[in-house]
Design an enzyme around this catalytic site. Sequence first.
Site, PDB file in Angstrom:
ATOM      1  N   ARG A   1     -85.416 -16.902 -60.121  1.00 48.97           N
ATOM      2  CA  ARG A   1     -85.763 -15.157 -60.718  1.00 48.97           C
ATOM      3  C   ARG A   1     -85.575 -15.039 -62.030  1.00 48.97           C
ATOM      4  O   ARG A   1     -84.751 -14.162 -62.256  1.00 48.97           O
ATOM      5  CB  ARG A   1     -85.553 -13.741 -59.788  1.00 48.97           C
TER       6      ARG A   1
ATOM      7  N   ARG B   1     -87.928   3.044 -50.527  1.00 47.57           N
ATOM      8  CA  ARG B   1     -87.056   2.920 -51.502  1.00 47.57           C
ATOM      9  C   ARG B   1     -86.696   4.264 -52.516  1.00 47.57           C
ATOM     10  O   ARG B   1     -86.059   4.382 -53.287  1.00 47.57           O
ATOM     11  CB  ARG B   1     -87.158   1.726 -52.741  1.00 47.57           C
TER      12      ARG B   1
ATOM     13  N   ARG C   1     -82.122  -2.212 -62.955  1.00 43.78           N
ATOM     14  CA  ARG C   1     -82.468  -2.482 -61.508  1.00 43.78           C
ATOM     15  C   ARG C   1     -81.817  -1.223 -60.779  1.00 43.78           C
ATOM     16  O   ARG C   1     -81.279  -0.465 -59.529  1.00 43.78           O
ATOM     17  CB  ARG C   1     -82.561  -3.533 -61.088  1.00 43.78           C
TER      18      ARG C   1
ATOM     19  N   ARG D   1     -77.467 -16.422 -58.375  1.00 44.55           N
ATOM     20  CA  ARG D   1     -78.826 -16.720 -57.235  1.00 44.55           C
ATOM     21  C   ARG D   1     -80.221 -17.277 -57.277  1.00 44.55           C
ATOM     22  O   ARG D   1     -80.478 -17.414 -58.993  1.00 44.55           O
ATOM     23  CB  ARG D   1     -79.471 -15.108 -57.165  1.00 44.55           C
TER      24      ARG D   1
ATOM     25  N   LYS E   1     -79.258  -8.319 -48.582  1.00 43.80           N
ATOM     26  CA  LYS E   1     -79.912  -7.657 -47.575  1.00 43.80           C
ATOM     27  C   LYS E   1     -81.310  -8.252 -46.910  1.00 43.80           C
ATOM     28  O   LYS E   1     -81.438  -9.256 -46.177  1.00 43.80           O
ATOM     29  CB  LYS E   1     -80.915  -7.007 -47.960  1.00 43.80           C
TER      30      LYS E   1
HETATM   31  P1  AP5 Z   1     -79.530 -12.085 -51.269  1.00 43.77           P
HETATM   32  O1  AP5 Z   1     -79.384 -11.130 -50.305  1.00 43.77           O
HETATM   33  O2  AP5 Z   1     -80.946 -12.476 -52.499  1.00 43.77           O
HETATM   34  O3  AP5 Z   1     -79.520  -9.995 -51.619  1.00 43.77           O
HETATM   35  P2  AP5 Z   1     -80.576  -8.993 -51.448  1.00 43.77           P
HETATM   36  O4  AP5 Z   1     -79.807  -7.010 -50.952  1.00 43.77           O
HETATM   37  O5  AP5 Z   1     -82.023  -9.093 -50.608  1.00 43.77           O
HETATM   38  O6  AP5 Z   1     -81.505  -8.683 -53.191  1.00 43.77           O
HETATM   39  P3  AP5 Z   1     -82.898  -8.958 -53.871  1.00 43.77           P
HETATM   40  O7  AP5 Z   1     -82.327  -8.963 -55.713  1.00 43.77           O
HETATM   41  O8  AP5 Z   1     -83.741  -9.047 -53.172  1.00 43.77           O
HETATM   42  O9  AP5 Z   1     -82.918  -7.213 -53.661  1.00 43.77           O
HETATM   43  P4  AP5 Z   1     -83.993  -6.615 -54.580  1.00 43.77           P
HETATM   44  O10 AP5 Z   1     -83.927  -4.930 -53.310  1.00 43.77           O
HETATM   45  O11 AP5 Z   1     -83.263  -6.255 -55.793  1.00 43.77           O
HETATM   46  O12 AP5 Z   1     -85.121  -7.042 -54.917  1.00 43.77           O
HETATM   47  P5  AP5 Z   1     -86.729  -7.584 -54.402  1.00 43.77           P
HETATM   48  O13 AP5 Z   1     -86.745  -8.421 -54.096  1.00 43.77           O
HETATM   49  O14 AP5 Z   1     -86.126  -6.278 -53.444  1.00 43.77           O
HETATM   50  O15 AP5 Z   1     -78.040 -11.554 -52.501  1.00 43.77           O
HETATM   51  C1  AP5 Z   1     -77.922 -11.591 -53.578  1.00 43.77           C
HETATM   52  C2  AP5 Z   1     -76.888 -12.873 -53.840  1.00 43.77           C
HETATM   53  O16 AP5 Z   1     -75.429 -12.695 -53.503  1.00 43.77           O
HETATM   54  C3  AP5 Z   1     -77.815 -14.175 -53.390  1.00 43.77           C
HETATM   55  O17 AP5 Z   1     -77.941 -15.733 -54.206  1.00 43.77           O
HETATM   56  C4  AP5 Z   1     -76.723 -14.814 -52.131  1.00 43.77           C
HETATM   57  O18 AP5 Z   1     -76.420 -15.989 -51.411  1.00 43.77           O
HETATM   58  C5  AP5 Z   1     -76.014 -14.150 -52.453  1.00 43.77           C
HETATM   59  N1  AP5 Z   1     -74.751 -13.433 -51.594  1.00 43.77           N
HETATM   60  C6  AP5 Z   1     -75.256 -12.727 -50.839  1.00 43.77           C
HETATM   61  N2  AP5 Z   1     -74.377 -12.417 -49.901  1.00 43.77           N
HETATM   62  C7  AP5 Z   1     -73.064 -12.336 -50.316  1.00 43.77           C
HETATM   63  C8  AP5 Z   1     -72.082 -12.421 -50.012  1.00 43.77           C
HETATM   64  N3  AP5 Z   1     -71.602 -11.660 -48.564  1.00 43.77           N
HETATM   65  N4  AP5 Z   1     -71.142 -12.759 -50.576  1.00 43.77           N
HETATM   66  C9  AP5 Z   1     -71.144 -13.645 -51.218  1.00 43.77           C
HETATM   67  N5  AP5 Z   1     -73.058 -13.929 -51.915  1.00 43.77           N
HETATM   68  C10 AP5 Z   1     -73.270 -12.995 -51.373  1.00 43.77           C
HETATM   69  O19 AP5 Z   1     -86.952  -6.246 -55.378  1.00 43.77           O
HETATM   70  C11 AP5 Z   1     -87.487  -6.722 -56.784  1.00 43.77           C
HETATM   71  C12 AP5 Z   1     -88.407  -5.680 -57.053  1.00 43.77           C
HETATM   72  O20 AP5 Z   1     -89.732  -5.337 -56.421  1.00 43.77           O
HETATM   73  C13 AP5 Z   1     -88.000  -4.020 -57.798  1.00 43.77           C
HETATM   74  O21 AP5 Z   1     -87.478  -3.976 -58.986  1.00 43.77           O
HETATM   75  C14 AP5 Z   1     -88.936  -3.310 -57.451  1.00 43.77           C
HETATM   76  O22 AP5 Z   1     -90.312  -3.363 -58.623  1.00 43.77           O
HETATM   77  C15 AP5 Z   1     -89.991  -4.300 -56.639  1.00 43.77           C
HETATM   78  N6  AP5 Z   1     -90.112  -3.233 -55.681  1.00 43.77           N
HETATM   79  C16 AP5 Z   1     -89.863  -4.337 -54.428  1.00 43.77           C
HETATM   80  N7  AP5 Z   1     -90.076  -3.389 -52.920  1.00 43.77           N
HETATM   81  C17 AP5 Z   1     -90.502  -2.130 -53.308  1.00 43.77           C
HETATM   82  C18 AP5 Z   1     -90.554  -0.380 -53.060  1.00 43.77           C
HETATM   83  N8  AP5 Z   1     -90.304  -0.638 -51.799  1.00 43.77           N
HETATM   84  N9  AP5 Z   1     -90.920   0.703 -53.514  1.00 43.77           N
HETATM   85  C19 AP5 Z   1     -91.288  -0.156 -55.242  1.00 43.77           C
HETATM   86  N10 AP5 Z   1     -90.783  -1.133 -55.524  1.00 43.77           N
HETATM   87  C20 AP5 Z   1     -90.649  -2.450 -55.093  1.00 43.77           C
END
Ligand code: AP5
Length: 221
Positions: free
Chosen positions: A157, A85, A168, A124, A13
């Site tokens: 991270r 979410r 997660r 990552r 994403k």
């Molecule tokens: P990347 O693009 O970083 O993936 P992502 O989907 O953005 O994953 P995140 O881990 O950032 O999402 P998340 O939703 O768990 O974390 P968030 O920070 O929102 O890609 C991942 C890796 O794969 C990278 O290395 C990339 O290079 C590689 N890649 C990408 N595309 C690829 C492809 N097609 N092929 C191969 N490799 C690829 O949330 C963190 C924490 O914050 C949560 O756990 C929670 O505690 C809190 N939080 C955040 N939002 C909320 C909410 N709305 N409500 C409650 N708690 C929340």
Amino acid sequence: MILVFLGPPGAGKGTQAQRLEKLYGYRQISTGDLLRRHRRDQTPLGQQAQSYMDRGDLVPDNLIIEMMEGELEGVSDVILDGFPRTTAQAQALDAMLRAKSKSVPGALLFSIDDDELMERLTGRWIHPGSNRVYHERFAKPKNAGFDDVTGEPLIQRPDDMPETVANRIAVYHKETAPLVDYYDEPSSRRLISVDASAPADDVAKEIDQKLRHFANASGAA
Ligand code: AP5
């Protein structure tokens, strides 16, 4: 247009939101990045969110909704990366936008099997200043361990450790996956699905194609 990016952790994403931001001028609002900034600055919200994030659990809805009310003031072309979410967050978002005579026209679902997510997240690396995302196999920086633009060191991270990733993913299935039905509800049909297991460039092409089609069909710009 206000787009919601929906999908499990590591689905890509953030990678695709940053690309759309650079190419088409969307603004990426990532709740994860916002919360990490609050933690770094040790704000009251950051302190409250810390233990939930470390475990890989969701931060409580009331804290997230309050944070997003401020972030959504006066925005137009936006990608909401990681929000909503939960069903309560989705309902709150619809209500917030309705009050401004706006709506979420589309939610982009990143479809991918769980077994691909672990390798993506444990490999990552990110640049903490800009949130640029790399991967040690799939999106290598020019110099291993350093950001391409600034030359500054990359970090991993803490919530990308295998045990936290497993939680997660479980939390995603329990709390967030029900939003697929919420956005695919027959009266609105806002769900657009892409194959997120393909290489990043192919995912990008599918997104561009589907968004173009969606914008034409819905009249959204
Ligand atoms: P990347 O693009 O970083 O993936 P992502 O989907 O953005 O994953 P995140 O881990 O950032 O999402 P998340 O939703 O768990 O974390 P968030 O920070 O929102 O890609 C991942 C890796 O794969 C990278 O290395 C990339 O290079 C590689 N890649 C990408 N595309 C690829 C492809 N097609 N092929 C191969 N490799 C690829 O949330 C963190 C924490 O914050 C949560 O756990 C929670 O505690 C809190 N939080 C955040 N939002 C909320 C909410 N709305 N409500 C409650 N708690 C929340």
